[in-house]
Design an enzyme around this catalytic site. Structure first.
Site, short mmCIF file in Angstrom:
data_model
loop_
_atom_site.label_atom_id
_atom_site.label_comp_id
_atom_site.label_asym_id
_atom_site.label_seq_id
_atom_site.Cartn_x
_atom_site.Cartn_y
_atom_site.Cartn_z
CD GLU A 93 -2.76 -0.85 2.30
OE1 GLU A 93 -3.73 -0.99 2.37
OE2 GLU A 93 -2.35 -1.27 3.42
CB CYS A 113 7.17 -4.38 9.36
SG CYS A 113 8.08 -3.70 10.59
CB CYS A 120 2.39 -0.77 13.90
SG CYS A 120 2.43 -0.67 13.05
CB CYS A 335 1.01 6.36 11.16
SG CYS A 335 1.78 7.83 10.07
N1 SAH Z 1 8.79 1.15 10.98
C1 SAH Z 1 9.28 2.91 10.14
C2 SAH Z 1 8.18 3.03 8.94
C3 SAH Z 1 6.53 3.38 9.25
S1 SAH Z 1 5.45 3.21 10.64
C4 SAH Z 1 9.00 3.55 11.84
O1 SAH Z 1 8.39 2.67 13.21
O2 SAH Z 1 8.82 4.40 12.20
C5 SAH Z 1 4.99 5.27 10.34
C6 SAH Z 1 4.97 5.64 11.64
O3 SAH Z 1 4.15 5.46 12.27
C7 SAH Z 1 5.58 5.09 12.86
O4 SAH Z 1 6.63 6.15 13.55
C8 SAH Z 1 5.16 4.76 13.83
O5 SAH Z 1 5.47 4.35 15.24
C9 SAH Z 1 3.08 5.32 13.43
N2 SAH Z 1 2.59 4.98 13.83
C10 SAH Z 1 1.99 3.26 13.88
N3 SAH Z 1 0.78 2.21 13.77
C11 SAH Z 1 0.21 3.57 14.55
C12 SAH Z 1 -0.75 4.21 15.25
N4 SAH Z 1 -1.71 3.10 14.54
N5 SAH Z 1 -1.09 5.63 15.21
C13 SAH Z 1 -0.43 6.37 15.25
N6 SAH Z 1 0.93 6.22 13.98
C14 SAH Z 1 1.25 4.54 14.34
FE1 SF4 Z 2 6.89 -1.52 11.85
FE2 SF4 Z 2 5.06 -0.44 12.46
FE3 SF4 Z 2 6.90 -1.28 14.30
FE4 SF4 Z 2 7.04 0.63 12.02
S1 SF4 Z 2 5.63 1.03 13.92
S2 SF4 Z 2 8.82 -0.83 13.00
S3 SF4 Z 2 5.88 -0.49 10.58
S4 SF4 Z 2 5.65 -2.52 13.10
#
Ligand code: SAH
Ligand code: SF4
Length: 361
Positions: A93, A113, A120, A335
């Site tokens: 996506e 991931c 997440c 996110c």
């Molecule tokens: N794996 C990388 C990039 C992808 S996640 C990382 O973790 O940085 C991108 C961002 O989305 C990260 O800052 C993560 O903490 C945030 N994120 C993940 N799940 C989320 C949620 N349910 N609500 C808000 N932010 C979230």
């Molecule tokens: Fe992976 Fe989600 Fe953690 Fe980012 S926030 S490292 S996408 S599991």
């Protein structure tokens, strides 16, 4: 017949060698690359500054693949979420987020991931595989193709599915193509890679690319971070900060710390004060992301008033602290909400999840 090679997965220098072995001048590799990325050519016959004989030769050896767009959903705030199918049937996506002064594409770097962050949705999938250079870059090309002619992409954030720094082999060559003036020509100031905190990779980041780095901190104590982001057991907060200090920082770049606010878990006012202390020795900015809930999510989103209280502590300490508006929430494009199309895979696993924290309301 031997299988054709994906020309978009061959580095420029190697392509030049292969071309000269075929009897074509090496510099033609750059011309072909311009066709592929600047003009989005889908066929060698489009490449009119290369002789017909040679175009046919190229067509025998190489293919120019494209993603198949399976779904395009538009949110009521204009955000668009795309589901693409890749050559092997895996799906990823990408989310396009229009704002007043920018058009941002949120890019994926892996299928699933492996970091297993507790909050997440992508983490629930586990890691299926890394994306190739082509599969990272093609997201930008495919979205450009799908957008109306008067629309564009001005900014890139590597915040889609996956942990970018767990896939450095594809990430850095892809960034080169995206920044290259002869290809996509993105400004380095408009590209941000986000990581969960792979300390040794952070230390190399500034030497490999001039784009900006964001770090998902998401807790102010190891005790909480160990649970919400298991990578913390390998590289704890102190190690993470050390890596930030060791990283080469390019001119005008500051590290952005992302902080997903999980109500009652990491968003107390003491957390805000600890965050101020943690960042005190760095050139840092803070992005606050109130948790985006998804069906059966184990955490709660704090209300706006609480978010502003938390933000004020950071602002009063002199930090730039921005509350990130979540966009596209109605289509689960915000996110951490990606991977919803793969939810069937997840469902079962989820019900085993225990609530490790009491959610204070
Ligand atoms: N794996 C990388 C990039 C992808 S996640 C990382 O973790 O940085 C991108 C961002 O989305 C990260 O800052 C993560 O903490 C945030 N994120 C993940 N799940 C989320 C949620 N349910 N609500 C808000 N932010 C979230
Ligand atoms: Fe992976 Fe989600 Fe953690 Fe980012 S926030 S490292 S996408 S599991």
């Amino acid at each position: 017949m031997t299988q054709k090679k994906n020309i978009k997965n061959i580095p420029l220098d190697q392509l030049a060698v292969e071309f000269s072995e075929m009897g074509l001048e090496g510099y033609r590799a750059r011309q072909v690359r311009q066709w592929l990325y600047q003009k989005d050519a889908g066929d060698f016959s489009d490449m009119t500054n290369i002789s017909k004989v040679f175009r046919e030769k190229l067509d025998e050896v190489y293919e120019i693949p494209r993603f198949k767009k399976l779904i395009e959903q538009t949110s009521n705030d204009g955000t668009k979420k795309f589901l693409f199918e890749m050559g092997d049937g895996n799906k990823i996506e990408s989310v396009w987020i229009p704002a007043e002064n920018r058009r941002t594409l949120c890019v994926s770097t892996q299928v699933g991931c492996g970091m297993a962050c507790d909050f997440c949705l992508t983490g629930e999938l586990g890691l299926k595989r890394n994306l190739s250079v082509y599969e990272i870059v093609e997201q930008i090309a495919a979205v450009k193709r799908a957008l109306p002619e008067d629309e564009s992409i001005t900014n890139l954030v590597f915040m889609g599915m996956g942990e970018p720094l767990a896939n450095p082999k594809s990430l850095y060559p892809a960034l080169n193509i995206l920044l290259d003036p002869e290809c996509f020509n993105f400004s380095r100031h408009h590209v941000t890679v986000s990581t969960s905190g792979l300390a040794p990779e952070i230390e190399k980041f500034g030497d490999k690319t001039p784009v900006k780095l964001a770090i998902s901190l998401n807790a102010t104590t190891d005790e909480v971070r160990d649970v919400v982001m298991p990578i913390n057991k390998k590289y704890n907060i102190e190690r993470l900060l050390e890596a930030c200090k060791n990283m080469k920082l390019h001119k005008r770049n500051a590290i952005t710390f992302e902080y997903v606010m999980l109500h009652g878990v990491n968003d107390t006012l003491d957390d805000a004060k600890r965050l101020v202390r943690i960042l005190s020795k760095l050139k840092a900015k803070v992005n606050l992301l109130p948790f985006n809930e998804y069906p059966e999510s184990p955490y709660k989103r704090p209300d706006d008033e609480w978010v502003h209280k938390f933000q004020k502590i950071l602002l009063n300490a002199g930090y730039i602290a921005v509350v990130r508006k979540s966009r596209g929430r109605d289509i689960l494009g915000a996110c951490g909400q990606l991977a919803t199309h793969e939810k069937a895979l997840v469902g079962e696993a989820k019900s085993f999840k225990t609530e490790r924290f009491k959610i204070a309301v």
